[in-house]
Design a protein around this motif. Sequence first.
Motif, short mmCIF file in Angstrom:
data_model
loop_
_atom_site.label_atom_id
_atom_site.label_comp_id
_atom_site.label_asym_id
_atom_site.label_seq_id
_atom_site.Cartn_x
_atom_site.Cartn_y
_atom_site.Cartn_z
N LEU A 76 43.33 34.77 32.42
CA LEU A 76 42.65 35.69 31.50
C LEU A 76 41.79 36.69 32.25
N SER A 77 41.12 36.25 33.29
CA SER A 77 40.29 37.15 34.09
C SER A 77 41.13 38.22 34.77
N LEU A 78 42.33 37.84 35.27
CA LEU A 78 43.21 38.81 35.90
C LEU A 78 43.74 39.83 34.89
N VAL A 79 44.09 39.39 33.70
CA VAL A 79 44.54 40.31 32.64
C VAL A 79 43.42 41.28 32.28
N ALA A 80 42.18 40.77 32.18
CA ALA A 80 41.05 41.63 31.86
C ALA A 80 40.84 42.68 32.94
N PHE A 81 41.02 42.27 34.22
CA PHE A 81 40.87 43.23 35.32
C PHE A 81 41.93 44.32 35.26
N ALA A 124 52.56 27.72 40.67
CA ALA A 124 52.77 27.81 42.11
C ALA A 124 52.76 29.25 42.61
N LYS A 125 53.07 30.20 41.72
CA LYS A 125 53.16 31.61 42.13
C LYS A 125 51.99 32.45 41.62
N ILE A 126 51.04 31.86 40.91
CA ILE A 126 49.94 32.63 40.34
C ILE A 126 49.06 33.22 41.42
N SER A 127 48.90 32.49 42.53
CA SER A 127 48.02 32.97 43.59
C SER A 127 48.56 34.25 44.21
N ALA A 128 49.86 34.27 44.52
CA ALA A 128 50.46 35.48 45.09
C ALA A 128 50.41 36.64 44.12
N LEU A 129 50.61 36.36 42.81
CA LEU A 129 50.55 37.42 41.81
C LEU A 129 49.14 37.98 41.69
N GLN A 130 48.14 37.09 41.81
CA GLN A 130 46.75 37.56 41.75
C GLN A 130 46.45 38.52 42.90
N ILE A 131 46.89 38.15 44.10
CA ILE A 131 46.61 38.98 45.27
C ILE A 131 47.30 40.33 45.16
N SER A 132 48.60 40.33 44.80
CA SER A 132 49.34 41.60 44.70
C SER A 132 48.83 42.48 43.56
N SER A 133 48.49 41.87 42.42
CA SER A 133 47.98 42.64 41.29
C SER A 133 46.61 43.23 41.61
N ALA A 134 45.73 42.41 42.19
CA ALA A 134 44.41 42.91 42.55
C ALA A 134 44.51 44.06 43.53
N LEU A 135 45.41 43.94 44.52
CA LEU A 135 45.57 45.01 45.50
C LEU A 135 46.11 46.28 44.85
N GLY A 136 47.14 46.14 44.02
CA GLY A 136 47.74 47.31 43.38
C GLY A 136 46.78 48.04 42.46
N TYR A 137 46.07 47.32 41.64
CA TYR A 137 45.16 47.98 40.70
C TYR A 137 43.87 48.44 41.39
N ARG A 138 43.55 47.84 42.52
CA ARG A 138 42.42 48.36 43.29
C ARG A 138 42.79 49.73 43.87
N ILE A 139 44.05 49.86 44.31
CA ILE A 139 44.52 51.16 44.79
C ILE A 139 44.52 52.18 43.66
N LEU A 140 44.99 51.74 42.47
CA LEU A 140 44.98 52.64 41.30
C LEU A 140 43.57 53.09 40.98
N PHE A 141 42.63 52.16 41.00
CA PHE A 141 41.23 52.49 40.72
C PHE A 141 40.71 53.50 41.73
N THR A 142 41.04 53.29 43.01
CA THR A 142 40.58 54.21 44.06
C THR A 142 41.18 55.59 43.89
N LEU A 143 42.46 55.66 43.56
CA LEU A 143 43.10 56.96 43.37
C LEU A 143 42.52 57.71 42.18
N ILE A 144 42.24 56.99 41.10
CA ILE A 144 41.66 57.64 39.91
C ILE A 144 40.27 58.19 40.25
N CYS A 145 39.48 57.40 40.99
CA CYS A 145 38.15 57.89 41.41
C CYS A 145 38.27 59.14 42.27
#
Length: 452
Positions: A76-81, A124-145
Amino acid sequence: MPEHRKQLWEQRELFAINLSVSLVIAGLFLVFWLLRRSEYAFGWFALTCLFWSIGISNMLVTSAWPFDNGETWDRLSLVAFILYCCSFCMFAWAFGGMNFPRLARFIWGISAAVCVLVMVVPSAKISALQISSALGYRILFTLICLQFVIHACRTPAPAPGQRMLGICLFFFLIISTYEGLGHTASALGYLGLVFSAPIMSVVMFLIVAWRFASSLRRIETFNEELQVAVTNTREELTHTLKREHHLEIDNIRLNERLRLTHDLHDSMGSALMRSIIHTEQSRSLSQDQFLSMLRSLRDDLRHVIDGTSATDITNGTPTEWIAPLRRRFVVLFDELGLTSHWVMPEQWPLPLPSSSRLALIRFVEEALSNAIKHSGASHLSVEMQATTQGLNLCVSDNGRGFDVASVTFNDVGTGMRSMRARIERIGGQLEIESAPGATTLQVSLRNEPGIF
């Protein structure tokens, strides 16, 4: 104990403050958007703060309730992010006045797919998805800024608050770059993580306060300008009303002089003409006859000044109404050897105002006087027909006639102009037809308010 208190402050109390500020700002901007739906940026910012609050609430919960395990909270926290980054993108574009509908649909579509994947992916795959999603949307956030900062700098006259928000997002870019270089555990990186959302919330609150103060200043300036404009308009209106009043007074005086001129010509002219003819017909006048002529002229002059006729023209039938005029002209016709024919209706179809009756009397006087002076006729006729549709008055003679078009075109003859103006003043129409042996003056009054 000191270490415990430090960890409690850094890991719980700071996030609790962050959560409280984000929820308050979310509610505040939600109210702003509900009150002013055209401000889409406020609505997106409220949604951004709400998703941020949901995301960091995972840092404060001490149990898995209402879920079965803590992993659901992580999902839920990842979806909110993810939704926080998407809402922030919409907010930045709306606040900066930018519009990218296709790109917005693409981001929301990809985000919806990622959110579904986050909720259904095996543990088993949630950890990898968290890392890739956080990285991708962090890049999106940086580009929008970065995009917003460039837009705020390049726009010649940005909307109020855009550059202030641009400075705030530029500060976030510095923090994000510093963290990306591997300094996340430093004080700067930690403060950027904890206080980024509250700082932006405070900045947005300051922008709204600034806009509100600017609007008040514009309203005050507008009120002052409006007061000056109202004062100037009132003075101009007063001046215009005074001028119109003076013009109306002058117009009334001119109309009164014109009416007096027409009455003098029609009434006094016909009276003088009758006196002249009577004097020419009678070789010798007695003193009583001469005094009677002078009294008649005096009475006509009084009638002209008073604006009335020799009889009460307000009441009575048409025959009674025209009787004094008929009596004076019949005497003159007898002296000149002329015959006349008078036809009057027994009753009026509707009451005729005294002003209209007086105008018709003056018209008949002038028409008969002109016929006597210029036509050389031996027979004259005065006929009136009154119906519910209106009134027709006809004065005719069997004289030599005249060229109506020539008289009208050359504008000769005071009597002709006087008769036409008098009839038009009471809302009637005058038609003149003339030929050798037959001249007719036809007056038509329609049954309209102000005439009957």
